[in-house]
Design an enzyme around this catalytic site. Structure first.
Site, PDB file in Angstrom:
ATOM      1  N   TYR A 108      -1.553  -0.318  11.240  1.00 24.87           N
ATOM      2  CA  TYR A 108      -1.773  -1.000   9.956  1.00 24.87           C
ATOM      3  C   TYR A 108      -0.621  -0.734   8.990  1.00 24.87           C
ATOM      4  O   TYR A 108      -0.023  -1.660   8.443  1.00 24.87           O
ATOM      5  CB  TYR A 108      -3.104  -0.541   9.332  1.00 24.87           C
ATOM      6  CG  TYR A 108      -3.199  -0.889   7.849  1.00 24.87           C
ATOM      7  CD1 TYR A 108      -3.407  -2.198   7.439  1.00 24.87           C
ATOM      8  CD2 TYR A 108      -3.042   0.101   6.864  1.00 24.87           C
ATOM      9  CE1 TYR A 108      -3.462  -2.525   6.082  1.00 24.87           C
ATOM     10  CE2 TYR A 108      -3.098  -0.214   5.514  1.00 24.87           C
ATOM     11  CZ  TYR A 108      -3.305  -1.522   5.129  1.00 24.87           C
ATOM     12  OH  TYR A 108      -3.340  -1.846   3.791  1.00 24.87           O
ATOM     13  N   THR A 117       0.806  -1.219   0.000  1.00 28.69           N
ATOM     14  CA  THR A 117       0.000   0.000   0.000  1.00 28.69           C
ATOM     15  C   THR A 117       0.847   1.282   0.000  1.00 28.69           C
ATOM     16  O   THR A 117       1.969   1.284   0.523  1.00 28.69           O
ATOM     17  CB  THR A 117      -0.892  -0.005   1.276  1.00 28.69           C
ATOM     18  OG1 THR A 117      -1.480   1.276   1.466  1.00 28.69           O
ATOM     19  CG2 THR A 117      -0.082  -0.327   2.533  1.00 28.69           C
ATOM     20  N   ASP A 118       0.268   2.359  -0.504  1.00 30.51           N
ATOM     21  CA  ASP A 118       0.968   3.659  -0.464  1.00 30.51           C
ATOM     22  C   ASP A 118       1.069   4.200   0.957  1.00 30.51           C
ATOM     23  O   ASP A 118       1.833   5.144   1.209  1.00 30.51           O
ATOM     24  CB  ASP A 118       0.274   4.679  -1.386  1.00 30.51           C
ATOM     25  CG  ASP A 118      -1.149   5.034  -0.985  1.00 30.51           C
ATOM     26  OD1 ASP A 118      -1.696   4.391  -0.065  1.00 30.51           O
ATOM     27  OD2 ASP A 118      -1.730   5.961  -1.596  1.00 30.51           O
ATOM     28  N   GLU A 119       0.313   3.603   1.897  1.00 30.73           N
ATOM     29  CA  GLU A 119       0.353   4.128   3.274  1.00 30.73           C
ATOM     30  C   GLU A 119       1.714   3.934   3.926  1.00 30.73           C
ATOM     31  O   GLU A 119       2.016   4.596   4.925  1.00 30.73           O
ATOM     32  CB  GLU A 119      -0.723   3.449   4.129  1.00 30.73           C
ATOM     33  CG  GLU A 119      -2.115   3.727   3.622  1.00 30.73           C
ATOM     34  CD  GLU A 119      -3.168   3.728   4.722  1.00 30.73           C
ATOM     35  OE1 GLU A 119      -4.340   3.716   4.367  1.00 30.73           O
ATOM     36  OE2 GLU A 119      -2.828   3.764   5.911  1.00 30.73           O
ATOM     37  N   LYS A 140       2.246  -3.252   7.314  1.00 27.69           N
ATOM     38  CA  LYS A 140       2.468  -3.454   5.871  1.00 27.69           C
ATOM     39  C   LYS A 140       3.931  -3.139   5.523  1.00 27.69           C
ATOM     40  O   LYS A 140       4.549  -3.849   4.728  1.00 27.69           O
ATOM     41  CB  LYS A 140       1.517  -2.583   5.039  1.00 27.69           C
ATOM     42  CG  LYS A 140       0.059  -2.938   5.142  1.00 27.69           C
ATOM     43  CD  LYS A 140      -0.307  -4.344   4.669  1.00 27.69           C
ATOM     44  CE  LYS A 140      -0.196  -4.530   3.180  1.00 27.69           C
ATOM     45  NZ  LYS A 140      -0.754  -5.862   2.753  1.00 27.69           N
TER      46      LYS A 140
HETATM   47  P1  NAD Z   1     -10.208  -6.841   2.735  1.00 26.19           P
HETATM   48  O1  NAD Z   1     -10.203  -6.529   4.185  1.00 26.19           O
HETATM   49  O2  NAD Z   1     -11.414  -6.529   1.932  1.00 26.19           O
HETATM   50  O3  NAD Z   1      -9.930  -8.413   2.532  1.00 26.19           O
HETATM   51  C1  NAD Z   1      -8.970  -9.100   3.270  1.00 26.19           C
HETATM   52  C2  NAD Z   1      -9.173 -10.599   3.022  1.00 26.19           C
HETATM   53  O4  NAD Z   1      -8.143 -11.303   3.731  1.00 26.19           O
HETATM   54  C3  NAD Z   1     -10.516 -11.122   3.546  1.00 26.19           C
HETATM   55  O5  NAD Z   1     -11.095 -11.997   2.600  1.00 26.19           O
HETATM   56  C4  NAD Z   1     -10.142 -11.862   4.813  1.00 26.19           C
HETATM   57  O6  NAD Z   1     -11.019 -12.947   5.112  1.00 26.19           O
HETATM   58  C5  NAD Z   1      -8.737 -12.359   4.480  1.00 26.19           C
HETATM   59  N1  NAD Z   1      -7.914 -12.577   5.669  1.00 26.19           N
HETATM   60  C6  NAD Z   1      -7.717 -11.721   6.711  1.00 26.19           C
HETATM   61  N2  NAD Z   1      -6.911 -12.287   7.642  1.00 26.19           N
HETATM   62  C7  NAD Z   1      -6.576 -13.518   7.150  1.00 26.19           C
HETATM   63  C8  NAD Z   1      -5.760 -14.565   7.630  1.00 26.19           C
HETATM   64  N3  NAD Z   1      -5.124 -14.484   8.822  1.00 26.19           N
HETATM   65  N4  NAD Z   1      -5.611 -15.680   6.874  1.00 26.19           N
HETATM   66  C9  NAD Z   1      -6.257 -15.785   5.674  1.00 26.19           C
HETATM   67  N5  NAD Z   1      -7.062 -14.834   5.184  1.00 26.19           N
HETATM   68  C10 NAD Z   1      -7.221 -13.709   5.911  1.00 26.19           C
HETATM   69  O7  NAD Z   1      -8.919  -6.168   2.146  1.00 26.19           O
HETATM   70  P2  NAD Z   1      -8.697  -5.412   0.750  1.00 26.19           P
HETATM   71  O8  NAD Z   1      -9.129  -4.013   0.890  1.00 26.19           O
HETATM   72  O9  NAD Z   1      -9.225  -6.252  -0.341  1.00 26.19           O
HETATM   73  O10 NAD Z   1      -7.087  -5.393   0.688  1.00 26.19           O
HETATM   74  C11 NAD Z   1      -6.381  -6.514   0.167  1.00 26.19           C
HETATM   75  C12 NAD Z   1      -4.898  -6.235   0.233  1.00 26.19           C
HETATM   76  O11 NAD Z   1      -4.594  -5.074  -0.517  1.00 26.19           O
HETATM   77  C13 NAD Z   1      -4.383  -5.975   1.648  1.00 26.19           C
HETATM   78  O12 NAD Z   1      -3.118  -6.597   1.773  1.00 26.19           O
HETATM   79  C14 NAD Z   1      -4.253  -4.466   1.725  1.00 26.19           C
HETATM   80  O13 NAD Z   1      -3.221  -4.103   2.607  1.00 26.19           O
HETATM   81  C15 NAD Z   1      -3.888  -4.136   0.291  1.00 26.19           C
HETATM   82  N6  NAD Z   1      -4.303  -2.812  -0.179  1.00 26.19           N
HETATM   83  C16 NAD Z   1      -5.569  -2.375  -0.021  1.00 26.19           C
HETATM   84  C17 NAD Z   1      -5.959  -1.132  -0.527  1.00 26.19           C
HETATM   85  C18 NAD Z   1      -7.374  -0.618  -0.383  1.00 26.19           C
HETATM   86  O14 NAD Z   1      -7.618   0.535  -0.715  1.00 26.19           O
HETATM   87  N7  NAD Z   1      -8.333  -1.407   0.062  1.00 26.19           N
HETATM   88  C19 NAD Z   1      -5.015  -0.339  -1.188  1.00 26.19           C
HETATM   89  C20 NAD Z   1      -3.688  -0.805  -1.326  1.00 26.19           C
HETATM   90  C21 NAD Z   1      -3.365  -2.054  -0.828  1.00 26.19           C
HETATM   91  O1  DAU Z   2      -4.026   4.070   0.753  1.00 25.08           O
HETATM   92  C1  DAU Z   2      -4.287   2.692   0.671  1.00 25.08           C
HETATM   93  C2  DAU Z   2      -5.061   2.275   1.909  1.00 25.08           C
HETATM   94  O2  DAU Z   2      -6.364   2.821   1.775  1.00 25.08           O
HETATM   95  C3  DAU Z   2      -5.123   0.770   2.113  1.00 25.08           C
HETATM   96  O3  DAU Z   2      -3.828   0.289   2.351  1.00 25.08           O
HETATM   97  C4  DAU Z   2      -6.028   0.412   3.286  1.00 25.08           C
HETATM   98  O4  DAU Z   2      -6.176  -1.000   3.380  1.00 25.08           O
HETATM   99  C5  DAU Z   2      -7.388   1.037   3.044  1.00 25.08           C
HETATM  100  O5  DAU Z   2      -8.243   0.795   4.148  1.00 25.08           O
HETATM  101  C6  DAU Z   2      -7.257   2.541   2.820  1.00 25.08           C
HETATM  102  O6  DAU Z   2      -6.843   3.236   4.040  1.00 25.08           O
HETATM  103  P1  DAU Z   2      -7.434   4.685   4.435  1.00 25.08           P
HETATM  104  O7  DAU Z   2      -7.293   4.875   5.880  1.00 25.08           O
HETATM  105  O8  DAU Z   2      -6.909   5.739   3.535  1.00 25.08           O
HETATM  106  O9  DAU Z   2      -8.955   4.414   4.003  1.00 25.08           O
HETATM  107  P2  DAU Z   2     -10.359   4.656   4.714  1.00 25.08           P
HETATM  108  O10 DAU Z   2     -11.399   4.235   3.728  1.00 25.08           O
HETATM  109  O11 DAU Z   2     -10.446   4.069   6.077  1.00 25.08           O
HETATM  110  O12 DAU Z   2     -10.377   6.238   4.866  1.00 25.08           O
HETATM  111  C7  DAU Z   2     -10.205   7.087   3.737  1.00 25.08           C
HETATM  112  C8  DAU Z   2     -10.206   8.529   4.238  1.00 25.08           C
HETATM  113  O13 DAU Z   2     -11.511   8.854   4.746  1.00 25.08           O
HETATM  114  C9  DAU Z   2      -9.262   8.782   5.391  1.00 25.08           C
HETATM  115  O14 DAU Z   2      -8.719  10.087   5.279  1.00 25.08           O
HETATM  116  C10 DAU Z   2     -10.134   8.694   6.629  1.00 25.08           C
HETATM  117  C11 DAU Z   2     -11.457   9.239   6.123  1.00 25.08           C
HETATM  118  N1  DAU Z   2     -12.663   8.671   6.780  1.00 25.08           N
HETATM  119  C12 DAU Z   2     -12.792   7.326   6.830  1.00 25.08           C
HETATM  120  C13 DAU Z   2     -13.893   6.751   7.422  1.00 25.08           C
HETATM  121  C14 DAU Z   2     -14.039   5.249   7.504  1.00 25.08           C
HETATM  122  C15 DAU Z   2     -13.654   9.527   7.274  1.00 25.08           C
HETATM  123  O15 DAU Z   2     -13.540  10.762   7.206  1.00 25.08           O
HETATM  124  N2  DAU Z   2     -14.750   8.958   7.835  1.00 25.08           N
HETATM  125  C16 DAU Z   2     -14.915   7.607   7.954  1.00 25.08           C
HETATM  126  O16 DAU Z   2     -15.945   7.145   8.524  1.00 25.08           O
END
Ligand code: NAD
Ligand code: DAU
Length: 343
Positions: free
Chosen positions: A148, A123-125, A152
């Site tokens: 988190y 992730t970019d985080e 990562k």
């Molecule tokens: P998500 O939370 O929707 O899905 C996570 C999945 O992993 C679920 O199906 C869950 O059951 C499974 N899981 C969790 N713990 C586990 C374990 N111990 N063993 C096996 N399975 C397990 O997540 P997402 O948003 O789809 O993100 C997927 C990946 O991409 C993550 O690694 C996250 O860090 C990365 N990522 C997410 C974003 C985003 O914006 N959502 C952006 C960049 C990177």
């Molecule tokens: O940047 C990539 C990441 O993006 C991934 O690695 C993470 O898995 C994913 O959860 C996401 O993280 P963020 O913290 O950026 O996403 P989130 O959707 O939780 O929040 C996005 C922005 O919105 C952040 O600035 C917090 C704000 N927010 C979020 C929630 C849930 C609010 O203002 N209100 C809310 O209720």
């Protein structure tokens, strides 16, 4: 190519399974997922009975189960993680266990089984706050600010160490904030859509001027498939869409598309340690693999809103399904800590 996908029942993982199995190349998928509150087999209904798809329920921290399920696979694409920043602040230990120890277990299994390619989805985080006027490229320092993002970054470092020490075929991708179908409604965009559909308050953390770079999940999946096919071993690839926009603008966009009033927006206390801005420099993946984002932000948000509108049963299932107790515990805590702020 037989691909071991971890976390394929989650948001990005399930979109990736559909993407990979829809490509002309002959892929098959073993989806390994623990089915936590964020994993849902409803997400995979369209491939569940296909011969080139199988599902194994298991935890990535369980070395024996991982080795048994990974046997016979050629490549790994590793999504499984605890992915929610707010939950990681509330309870860091399970995040470290899955995201760090789980990744180590997978790396060891893949090395032992001589897997030919391991794509680690990060992730970019990990780059932390990016000042205005800058964007983080792959060499930007890692400065994670939440449990988190620290987990990562730690898992990225484990992959890096395996590449250097064992000549392991690892590749790291770092994507920006994804949005699209099947995203659990704890994340910003689906939470705002779900609440607005129900005419409930939309909680905006702090001043709402934090910026995220919004990437449609299909664009991300296309990038990951290219990295799997042609990415260079040992490299890091950023994946961003260049759609950096403040949270308040995103909420206004959603309300406008839905025809709902801005009075639904509710300021709440800020997330502790909240990163103000993410912005990615992604020219490397464009240059080397020919990837570029295809989805226009307004069009992508409209498509996503339509998906949530048409999938009310899915929304109800993920909010009220087997993990209700876990879900309620977190939201009770959240409601207590995130009091409404009057300007
Ligand atoms: P998500 O939370 O929707 O899905 C996570 C999945 O992993 C679920 O199906 C869950 O059951 C499974 N899981 C969790 N713990 C586990 C374990 N111990 N063993 C096996 N399975 C397990 O997540 P997402 O948003 O789809 O993100 C997927 C990946 O991409 C993550 O690694 C996250 O860090 C990365 N990522 C997410 C974003 C985003 O914006 N959502 C952006 C960049 C990177
Ligand atoms: O940047 C990539 C990441 O993006 C991934 O690695 C993470 O898995 C994913 O959860 C996401 O993280 P963020 O913290 O950026 O996403 P989130 O959707 O939780 O929040 C996005 C922005 O919105 C952040 O600035 C917090 C704000 N927010 C979020 C929630 C849930 C609010 O203002 N209100 C809310 O209720």
């Amino acid at each position: 190519m037989k691909v071991f996908v971890t976390g394929g029942a989650g948001f990005i993982g399930s979109n990736f399974v559909y993407h990979l199995l829809g490509l002309p190349a002959a892929y098959s998928v073993v989806n390994y997922d623990a089915l936590t509150y964020a994993g849902n087999l409803l997400n995979l209904e369209r491939v569940a009975s296909q011969q080139n798809y199988s599902f194994v329920r298991g935890n990535i921290c369980d070395a024996a189960a991982v080795c048994a399920a990974m046997q016979g696979c050629d490549a790994v694409v590793h999504f499984a993680a605890e992915s929610h920043v707010d939950r990681s602040i509330y309870e860091p230990a399970p995040i470290i266990e899955t995201n760090v120890r789980g990744t180590l277990v997978l790396l060891q299994a893949a090395r032992e089984l001589k897997i030919s390619r391991f794509v680690h989805v990060s992730t970019d985080e990990v780059y932390g706050d990016i000042p205005h006027g800058l964007a983080s490229d792959e060499n930007y320092p890692l400065q994670p600010n939440s449990p988190y993002s620290a987990s990562k970054a730690a898992s990225d470092m484990l992959v890096r160490s395996f590449v250097r020490t064992y000549g392991f075929p690892g590749i790291i991708t770092r994507a920006s904030n994804n949005y699209g179908p099947y995203q659990f409604p704890e994340k910003f965009i689906p939470l705002m859509i779900a609440n607005a559909l129900d005419n409930k308050p939309l909680p905006i953390y702090g001043d709402g001027l934090q910026e995220r770079d919004w990437l449609h999940v299909e664009d991300h999946c296309r990038a990951l498939a290219l990295v799997l096919e042609r990415g260079r071993e040992g490299e890091v690839y950023n994946v961003g869409a260049g759609n950096t926009e403040p949270n308040l603008s995103m909420v206004r966009r959603i309300l406008r598309v839905l025809g709902k009033p801005e009075s639904l927006m509710t300021r709440v206390a800020d997330r502790p340690g909240h990163d103000r801005r993410y912005a990615l420099e992604s020219s490397k993946i464009t240059r080397e693999l020919g990837w570029s984002p295809g989805m226009d932000l307004e069009q992508g948000i409209r498509q996503t809103i339509n998906w949530y509108r048409s999938n009310g049963a899915w929304l109800q299932h993920v909010r009220e399904g087997d993990y209700r107790e876990y879900y309620d515990k977190y939201y009770t805590h959240r409601d207590k800590t995130m009091k409404t702020v009057t300007a």
